[in-house]
Design a protein around this motif. Structure first.
Motif, PDB file in Angstrom:
ATOM      1  N   SER A  89     -16.944  -2.672 -32.762  1.00  0.00           N
ATOM      2  CA  SER A  89     -17.691  -3.925 -32.859  1.00  0.00           C
ATOM      3  C   SER A  89     -19.069  -3.692 -33.443  1.00  0.00           C
ATOM      4  N   ASN A 110     -19.797 -10.844 -32.314  1.00  0.00           N
ATOM      5  CA  ASN A 110     -19.116  -9.852 -33.141  1.00  0.00           C
ATOM      6  C   ASN A 110     -17.700  -9.660 -32.617  1.00  0.00           C
ATOM      7  N   THR A 111     -16.922  -8.897 -33.368  1.00  0.00           N
ATOM      8  CA  THR A 111     -15.567  -8.564 -32.925  1.00  0.00           C
ATOM      9  C   THR A 111     -15.231  -7.146 -33.359  1.00  0.00           C
ATOM     10  N   GLU A 112     -14.510  -6.444 -32.506  1.00  0.00           N
ATOM     11  CA  GLU A 112     -13.994  -5.128 -32.856  1.00  0.00           C
ATOM     12  C   GLU A 112     -12.653  -5.236 -33.567  1.00  0.00           C
TER      13      GLU A 112
END
Length: 392
Positions: A138, A331-333
């Motif tokens: 992320s 956010n994103t992983e």
């Protein structure tokens, strides 16, 4: 009578012992396809270890039957606690069974505390470490999960990735490309497996009644991360935006205990509505429910016009079914869900959440496709790679 033929000079292959570690209910969704595939292979003796990191009284025998796997061989019963307490407790208890039963490999999944704890024990005792869902990032080191990902990948021997970006992350930090295997997403394996077995009769009466009560579009919501629910101003802003949407269509909200506690603590219960008990038509409302089991929630969200979430797994599952998903995180992983899939990141911006949600409800969502190898066969690919490592 003819004597049986005897193969001379060929010893039967000794099975490799693999400990497969899961710490919580979602982890079992990830290991189930792998265990099913490995149990069918002549190469492995598979031992399922449940750390008990998240206690769940609903993890009965029927839960494992639904997944198509047996109950865990070991339950460490660690329970809740601080990050340090959980990690240390898993390490101590996992070490005991490893010293007794000496695995050749230890497989960990995801990014929970049990992942890094079991990984550290494996490496200290000389077992090879396998990380499924390796390489996801992320970029936010304030997330405990990000620290677990980084630390686990630093000591892993065999990496299995869900997307090519994760493979690139690992190779760019010096991992041997020969040890990194892009195999697809085991969560999607489990999703397709459960969809193939899901029937209305398999869900609870409350869930079936609710779905029958809704005519037309609806939204499914999950929200539990501290960034959304621990600050009263942020939580109220999110609930206000969601309340506006709930004036348009019903918003189904299986409420995490942390979220429910804080909603009451901050005096925000007025945003919530109760689901119907005895039927009738539901046209609106932020419908607060207790947490749901996997199949109950799947039965609801698979037909939703939109899913709003701060979870990781739902970003992937909605992408696989091409259902619009709005992620209320910064956010994103799992960037592939945004790059090619149906996912959109809006953070805690309530106005943007409403605007993008209305696009989804009106059918004006962005074009999307399903990521490569998210086809329901990742568990089989993982098993094939490991068989190759064992010389089969």
């Amino acid at each position: 009578m003819a004597r049986p033929l005897i193969s001379r000079g060929v010893k039967p292959m000794k099975k490799k012992k693999i400990f497969v570690v899961a710490g919580a209910r979602p982890n079992f969704m990830k290991i189930a396809p792998i265990v099913r595939a490995m149990d069918a292979s002549p190469a492995f003796e598979t031992v399922i270890v449940h750390t008990g990191q998240h206690y769940d009284h609903n993890m009965s025998g029927s839960f494992f039957a639904e997944l198509g796997i047996r109950r865990p061989d070991h339950n460490l019963e660690v329970g809740s606690g601080t990050h340090a307490f959980q990690t240390a407790s898993v390490m101590m208890k996992f070490e005991e069974i490893c010293l007794t039963d000496r695995p050749d490999y230890v497989m960990v999944v995801g990014d929970v505390n049990s992942t890094i704890a079991a990984g550290l024990v494996a490496k200290k005792l000389g077992a090879s470490l396998i990380h499924v869902e390796a390489g996801l990032r992320s970029g936010d080191r304030l997330m405990p999960e990000e620290i677990n990902r980084l630390a686990t990948d630093a000591i892993t021997d065999i990496f299995f990735t869900t997307e090519k970006g994760a493979t690139a992350n690992l190779v760019s930090t010096g991992c041997d490309p020969g040890r990194v295997h892009f195999v697809g997403n085991v969560m999607i394996d489990n999703l397709f497996y459960q969809l193939g077995r899901l029937e209305a009769s398999a869900v609870s009466g409350e869930v079936a009644t609710l779905k029958q009560s809704i005519r037309g579009n609806y939204i499914c919501l999950t929200m539990h991360r501290p960034s959304n629910v621990d600050n009263p101003e942020v939580l109220e802003a999110m609930l206000a935006a969601l309340g506006d949407l709930a004036g348009e269509v019903p918003v189904i909200f299986p409420c995490h205990p942390r979220s429910r506690k804080n909603i009451t603590r901050f005096g925000l219960d007025g945003y919530l509505s109760e689901p119907p008990i005895n039927g009738g038509t539901v046209k609106e409302g932020l419908l607060c429910m207790p947490p749901l089991g996997y199949n109950d929630f799947l039965y609801l969200w698979k037909d939703a016009a939109l899913v709003i979430t701060d979870s990781g797994g739902l970003q992937e599952e909605t992408t696989a079914l091409e259902i619009p998903c709005i992620t209320i995180r910064e956010n994103t992983e799992r960037p592939v869900t945004v790059e090619v899939g149906s996912n959109l990141i809006v953070g805690s911006d309530g106005e943007r959440l409403k605007a993008e949600s209305l696009k989804a409800l009106s059918g004006r969502w962005k074009p999307c496709t399903v990521p490569e190898l998210w086809d329901g066969h990742a568990g089989e690919r993982i098993t094939s790679v490991l068989e190759g490592a064992c010389g089969i």
